[in-house]
Each structure stands twice: as structure tokens, then as C-alpha cells.
Design an enzyme around this catalytic site. Structure first.
Site, mmCIF file in Angstrom:
data_model
loop_
_atom_site.group_PDB
_atom_site.id
_atom_site.type_symbol
_atom_site.label_atom_id
_atom_site.label_comp_id
_atom_site.label_asym_id
_atom_site.label_seq_id
_atom_site.Cartn_x
_atom_site.Cartn_y
_atom_site.Cartn_z
ATOM 1 N N ARG A 68 38.275 39.553 42.274
ATOM 2 C CA ARG A 68 36.905 39.386 42.752
ATOM 3 C C ARG A 68 36.407 38.044 42.249
ATOM 4 O O ARG A 68 36.283 37.814 41.053
ATOM 5 C CB ARG A 68 35.994 40.505 42.244
ATOM 6 C CG ARG A 68 34.594 40.383 42.826
ATOM 7 C CD ARG A 68 33.802 41.656 42.628
ATOM 8 N NE ARG A 68 32.546 41.564 43.337
ATOM 9 C CZ ARG A 68 31.421 41.097 42.792
ATOM 10 N NH1 ARG A 68 31.414 40.700 41.548
ATOM 11 N NH2 ARG A 68 30.308 41.052 43.500
ATOM 12 N N GLY A 69 36.145 37.149 43.161
ATOM 13 C CA GLY A 69 35.808 35.781 42.817
ATOM 14 C C GLY A 69 34.661 35.637 41.848
ATOM 15 O O GLY A 69 34.724 34.860 40.902
ATOM 16 N N GLU A 70 33.585 36.377 42.060
ATOM 17 C CA GLU A 70 32.417 36.254 41.191
ATOM 18 C C GLU A 70 32.740 36.659 39.758
ATOM 19 O O GLU A 70 32.113 36.173 38.824
ATOM 20 C CB GLU A 70 31.267 37.101 41.727
ATOM 21 C CG GLU A 70 30.679 36.564 43.012
ATOM 22 C CD GLU A 70 29.552 37.445 43.535
ATOM 23 O OE1 GLU A 70 28.890 38.146 42.734
ATOM 24 O OE2 GLU A 70 29.336 37.440 44.754
ATOM 25 N N THR A 72 36.001 36.598 38.185
ATOM 26 C CA THR A 72 37.079 35.922 37.449
ATOM 27 C C THR A 72 37.563 34.605 38.027
ATOM 28 O O THR A 72 38.475 34.001 37.466
ATOM 29 C CB THR A 72 38.307 36.852 37.315
ATOM 30 O OG1 THR A 72 38.873 37.070 38.613
ATOM 31 C CG2 THR A 72 37.960 38.175 36.667
ATOM 32 N N ARG A 73 37.004 34.134 39.143
ATOM 33 C CA ARG A 73 37.536 32.935 39.793
ATOM 34 C C ARG A 73 37.589 31.723 38.857
ATOM 35 O O ARG A 73 38.574 31.001 38.823
ATOM 36 C CB ARG A 73 36.731 32.558 41.033
ATOM 37 C CG ARG A 73 37.268 31.284 41.715
ATOM 38 C CD ARG A 73 36.467 30.836 42.918
ATOM 39 N NE ARG A 73 36.182 31.884 43.859
ATOM 40 C CZ ARG A 73 37.041 32.354 44.765
ATOM 41 N NH1 ARG A 73 38.264 31.871 44.809
ATOM 42 N NH2 ARG A 73 36.685 33.303 45.597
ATOM 43 N N GLY A 100 30.751 38.004 52.017
ATOM 44 C CA GLY A 100 30.359 38.657 53.258
ATOM 45 C C GLY A 100 31.318 38.443 54.414
ATOM 46 O O GLY A 100 31.216 39.130 55.421
ATOM 47 N N GLU A 134 41.890 44.043 50.857
ATOM 48 C CA GLU A 134 43.114 43.419 50.334
ATOM 49 C C GLU A 134 43.992 44.456 49.651
ATOM 50 O O GLU A 134 45.202 44.507 49.864
ATOM 51 C CB GLU A 134 42.775 42.337 49.301
ATOM 52 C CG GLU A 134 42.529 40.984 49.856
ATOM 53 C CD GLU A 134 42.323 39.941 48.750
ATOM 54 O OE1 GLU A 134 42.597 40.212 47.558
ATOM 55 O OE2 GLU A 134 41.879 38.839 49.090
#
Length: 172
Positions: A68-70, A72-73, A100, A134
Site C-alpha cells: 500500500r503506497g501510502e 510504505t512507498r 482511486g 492485486e
């Protein structure tokens, strides 16, 4: 000083993880001719679960990172990607996701063309429909093509995922 030590320790752990993944890739990769002779005498066992309807897509990436990018990106996922890259492991990390958006067919194909999927479960992983889409596709590739799936639990208790407690219980 303490923050530098912690960062160095994290980098060392990521490099060790990269090496372990590299070894796993070697173990599950098709045998080259020099190793084939050494294992020709090992009997093979086939079971109905190993039968695949269609041949698997050609491998393009050794590792696919699902995260999830927010969460751990710019931290763990980026460090892991860099450690894998430095270890010579061809890894896919999507930098172009917009919140989104729907999962693209090219991303689904990338999952299919990846030998190993690393799923980085973070606190809000399950709140992302993108991550859930995913994950479903990754598990389908595991079942259909025998791809390897490795979960990584980043700041979450694995039992919360298994039992759907905590944030995973609220979301699911």
C-alpha cells in the site's frame, strides 16, 4: 546517531532478505543443463494440483512488490526495492499508481510474469481495493502457475490478518 544505526540495521536486514529471495529464485527456477544432470536421478511426483491448464507466461520479473503506497512507498518498500536491485534481482515496483484508479491489465500481466510476489502487509493494506485486487490476482497465479508468494508483515501482527482482528477486522 541512533537513527543512523537503526537505518543501517534496516538496510542490512533488507540485503539479507534480498539474498534469501535470490536463493529461493535459484531453487524454483528451471534447472540449467549443468545442474540438470545432478538431479536426473531424483524421482518426480506429479499430483492433480500440479496440472496447469495453460502454460505459464514467460518470466519477466523475478519479484513483484505488492504494497500500500501510502503506508510504505517511501520507507520500507523503497528500501526493499533498492536492496533487491543492488543484489541483482529484477524487481517490479509500481511508481505510477494514482489513488482511486482501477488495476490495469498491464499490471495484472506483470503479476503473471513475476516469479515471486512479495506482499507487504501494512496496517491499512486491506483498506485499499487496489491492494485487494492485486492480492486476489497474485493468489490466482500461485494456484494456476505455481508462483511463489511471500508475505511480509510490516508493523502488523500476522495473527490480526489470519483472524481478521484489529484494522483487518474492521475493514474486512
Amino acid at each position: 546517531m541512533e537513527a543512523t544505526f537503526t537505518l543501517t540495521l534496516i538496510e542490512a536486514v533488507l540485503i539479507l532478505l534480498a539474498i534469501a529471495i535470490s536463493k529461493a529464485i535459484t531453487l524454483i527456477s528451471p534447472l540449467d543443463s549443468s545442474r540438470k544432470d545432478a538431479v536426473d536421478s531424483i524421482p518426480s511426483v506429479s499430483s492433480p494440483s500440479q496440472i496447469i491448464d495453460a502454460p505459464p507466461p514467460a518470466i519477466k520479473y523475478e519479484v513483484f512488490l505488492s504494497f500500500r503506497g501510502e503506508d510504505t512507498r517511501h520507507t520500507f518498500s523503497s528500501y526493499l526495492y533498492e536492496a533487491l536491485r543492488q543484489a541483482g534481482i529484477h524487481t517490479f515496483m509500481d511508481y505510477k499508481l494514482d489513488k482511486g484508479d482501477h488495476i490495469s491489465s498491464s499490471l495484472l500481466k506483470t503479476i503473471e510474469e513475476s516469479e515471486i510476489s512479495l506482499i507487504i502487509f501494512s496496517e491499512d493494506y486491506a483498506s485499499s481495493t487496489w491492494c485487494m485486487d492485486e492480492l486476489v490476482h497474485i493468489m490466482k497465479c500461485k494456484d494456476k502457475y505455481g508462483r511463489l508468494v511471500i508475505p511480509i508483515f510490516y508493523n502488523v501482527d500476522p495473527s490480526n490478518i489470519r483472524k481478521q482482528n484489529g484494522r483487518f477486522g474492521e475493514i474486512c
